[in-house]
Scaffold this active site. Structure first.
Site, PDB file in Angstrom:
ATOM      1  N   LEU A 269      -2.966  -3.367 -24.000  1.00 32.43           N
ATOM      2  CA  LEU A 269      -1.794  -3.578 -23.140  1.00 32.43           C
ATOM      3  C   LEU A 269      -2.200  -4.024 -21.743  1.00 32.43           C
ATOM      4  CD1 LEU A 269       0.563  -0.637 -24.213  1.00 32.43           C
ATOM      5  CD2 LEU A 269       0.918  -3.075 -24.598  1.00 32.43           C
ATOM      6  N   ARG A 273      -0.558  -7.212 -20.074  1.00 36.69           N
ATOM      7  CA  ARG A 273       0.156  -7.155 -18.793  1.00 36.69           C
ATOM      8  C   ARG A 273      -0.220  -8.297 -17.876  1.00 36.69           C
ATOM      9  NH1 ARG A 273      -0.758  -0.730 -18.955  1.00 36.69           N
ATOM     10  NH2 ARG A 273       1.231  -0.225 -19.966  1.00 36.69           N
ATOM     11  N   PHE A 411       8.766  -5.684 -21.559  1.00 37.50           N
ATOM     12  CA  PHE A 411       7.535  -5.936 -22.305  1.00 37.50           C
ATOM     13  C   PHE A 411       6.323  -5.243 -21.682  1.00 37.50           C
ATOM     14  CE2 PHE A 411       8.340 -10.400 -24.346  1.00 37.50           C
ATOM     15  CZ  PHE A 411       8.736  -9.795 -25.521  1.00 37.50           C
ATOM     16  N   GLU A 412       5.356  -4.875 -22.530  1.00 43.08           N
ATOM     17  CA  GLU A 412       4.045  -4.374 -22.078  1.00 43.08           C
ATOM     18  C   GLU A 412       4.172  -3.175 -21.138  1.00 43.08           C
ATOM     19  OE1 GLU A 412       2.042  -5.757 -23.808  1.00 43.08           O
ATOM     20  OE2 GLU A 412       2.404  -7.878 -24.020  1.00 43.08           O
ATOM     21  N   GLY A 413       5.125  -2.321 -21.414  1.00 45.50           N
ATOM     22  CA  GLY A 413       5.394  -1.182 -20.539  1.00 45.50           C
ATOM     23  C   GLY A 413       6.404  -1.601 -19.489  1.00 45.50           C
TER      24      GLY A 413
END
Length: 603
Positions: A269, A273, A411-413
């Site tokens: 991740l 990011r 997305f992505e956290g």
């Protein structure tokens, strides 16, 4: 090509306590001719295969179209950017793969499918696979013969990824893991041939605390899925729920070690990011191109709307945010590349070096995800506004851009999670002694109790005053963070509002410093006259950052300080967030007029 020196001496998060010089950063103008050709190939692919078919892609009833476009991308080598050469890929440097992510980021739903395959779908095998797994899967993933997907999120497990309930149990003969569980929001789910699936191993009635990761093939029995999800945006991205019902996965398909899945997820991740940050830059530039062209074409009161100050303000602000985000993304990307090379020279293998470098710059990865996605959101929102009523029409390009952009803050956290991660990682490194925050923070505490230094600057050089502003901005965040840590100690993690304000301060410092260093480096090569507009962009951004940091600092301080402490800290904040005023309006007008003259984003 501009020389870049001494970059490898920089560590992740160190920008807060150390001054970076212009010769320590990479800037986009340093990309080689070969790297620029790769970007040109990506753009030509979008122009030829993607942009003419955006409506068709969004309205497709099955995944065949997006899958066939992935095949064409594979023929051009766009799927093998991060795969080592020995497995049929190109083994590109990290920053080159960032450039690919940026350029293809203007591809709407296709860019989501592409990034899911090349990033979170393929890289777990690149970095964590054993020799047999790499040899079996990577050549086919690099060409696109096989497509990849990543199965982490569950109905009750989103930001709290390690709470997933999918289970894996060893079969009686010890040859298979039997997977049972449900995954959701799986990009490429409907056509992927290979899934990276996260589950907790269950043995003897006990379930592991941490996830494990498995390479699951579509051909394995026991996999079913729902129809594609109906979404606000990225409608052409095939997103599904996937069910594993007694799915038999060979034991040799366990990725890395048992219980290592959460670590794999976190590290992959990190990559996602920062590459998402780069992709949002590409999407933003295309939106600005459309907005500039429309502003030149659209007339009101017998005048092109491009001539109105309100429109110029919007276009300039769009460009400034994107230019800054681009700058900071490649600064961080090259830092990662440099550390990879350093670690390899020390004897670490390629995969380990990449993971270690990405872990080192996890703070910057989270920063760029937040900054890039929010810059894009600003750009598409103002893009709709420049188009006016036509911006709300599905026949104009802003409709799709606006809807497709919104997912990037999730997305992505989520951006909220990433903001908290930024501060959490900085404080944890400080506690481990990896970042010396306490010394500088204590020095700032003494400084705010002392008489201010009113002596004039005696230094000579470019951006002397602005660099002093940056040093003071760093003092402001050290002051607030130090006081918050003293106040709450281990319970600071429960004060999410304060963490968010601290993160905003850190993000703006990194972005403002990055753009200032880029312009300083450019001036050193091209001369100030040649980059006068870029200089104005950096100065406008710095002025805006000062205001944002002041606001965020005040919000944090008033959340926990009282009485004399409150008054002293607010005085300190005022001292540390001063900057000499400039005519921001005229600077923005010059920036916008330069783009309008060329009818496109030119920076």
């Amino acid at each position: 090509m501009i020389a870049t020196e001494n970059k490898a001496s920089i560590k992740g998060g160190e920008f807060l306590i150390k001054e970076t010089s212009a010769d320590q950063v990479f800037i986009p103008e340093e990309f080689t001719e070969e790297q620029q050709m790769i970007a040109a190939t990506c753009r030509e692919f979008l122009e030829r295969e993607i942009w003419p078919r955006l409506n068709e892609i969004d309205s497709a009833k099955s995944p065949e179209l997006i899958s066939s476009l992935m095949d064409k991308a594979g023929e051009l080598g766009l799927l093998g950017t991060g795969v080592p050469e020995e497995y049929g890929g190109f083994g590109m440097s990290f920053n080159t793969s960032m450039l690919v992510a940026e350029t293809t980021g203007a591809g709407h739903s296709f860019s989501v499918a592409l990034s899911a395959h090349t990033g979170i779908g393929t890289l777990p095998i690149v970095y964590y696979g054993n020799d047999e797994q790499k040899a079996k899967y990577l050549p086919k993933l690099a060409t696109g013969e096989w497509k990849a997907a990543y199965c982490l999120t569950e109905p009750d497990s989103g930001s709290d990824a390690n709470s997933g309930k999918t289970k894996a149990k060893l079969s009686e003969d010890g040859k298979h893991y039997i997977l049972n569980g449900q995954k959701m929001w799986i990009t490429n789910g409907g056509f992927a041939d290979v899934y990276i699936v996260f589950a907790k191993i269950e043995e003897g009635g006990q379930t592991d605390k941490n996830l494990s990761a498995f390479i699951v093939e579509r051909s394995h029995e026991g996999i079913t899925m729902n129809e594609p999800e109906h979404k606000m945006g990225i409608k052409g991205s095939d997103t599904r729920q996937i069910f594993f019902n007694d799915c038999k996965v060979p034991v040799e398909n366990l990725l890395s070690e048992r219980g290592n899945g959460f670590k794999i997820a976190v590290n992959i991740l990190n990559i996602g990011r920062i590459k998402l940050g780069a992709a949002t830059v590409g999407g933003s530039k295309e939106v600005i191109n459309n907005a500039v062209r429309y502003a030149n074409e659209r007339k009101q009161f017998n005048t092109p709307i491009a001539q109105f100050g309100a429109i110029k303000h919007k276009l300039a602000e769009m460009a400034i945010k994107v230019y800054t985000s681009e700058t900071a993304s490649y600064r961080a990307g090259q830092n990662i590349d440099d550390m990879i090379e350093d670690l390899k020279e020390q004897g670490m293998n390629d995969a380990q070096a990449k993971l270690k470098a990405l872990e080192q710059f996890a703070i910057e990865c989270a920063i760029m995800k937040v900054h890039g996605s929010e810059a894009l959101d600003y750009v598409v929102d103002e893009g709709v506004q420049v188009y006016g009523g036509m911006g709300y029409s599905a026949d104009a390009p802003m409709d799709r851009a606006y809807r497709d952009a919104r997912i990037n803050r999730i997305f992505e956290g989520t951006n909220e999670i990433n903001r908290m991660l930024v501060v959490d990682m900085i404080l944890k490194r400080a506690m481990k002694g990896e970042l010396d925050l306490m010394g500088p923070a204590m020095a700032v505490g003494k400084e705010i109790m002392s008489i201010p230094d009113f002596s004039s600057d005696e230094e000579e050089g470019l951006f002397i005053a602005e660099k002093k502003v940056l040093r003071n901005l760093k003092k402001s965040v050290l002051m607030v963070a130090g006081a918050a840590v003293q106040k709450f100690m281990t319970k600071l993690s429960e004060e999410q509002e304060i963490l968010m304000s601290l993160a905003d301060m850190v993000i703006e410092i990194y972005a403002a410093e990055s753009v200032l260093l880029r312009v300083e480096k450019l001036i050193g090569v091209k001369g100030e006259a040649a980059v006068s507009l870029q200089k104005e962009m950096a100065l406008v951004y710095l002025h805006e950052a000062v205001e944002k940091i002041n606001n965020a600092g005040r919000a944090a301080i008033t959340s926990f300080a009282e009485g004399d402490e409150l008054r002293v800290m607010l005085m300190g904040l005022k001292r540390f967030t001063k900057i000499e005023p400039m005519n921001l309006k005229n600077a923005r007008r010059r920036i916008a007029e330069a783009m309008l003259a060329e009818n496109k984003y030119i920076f």
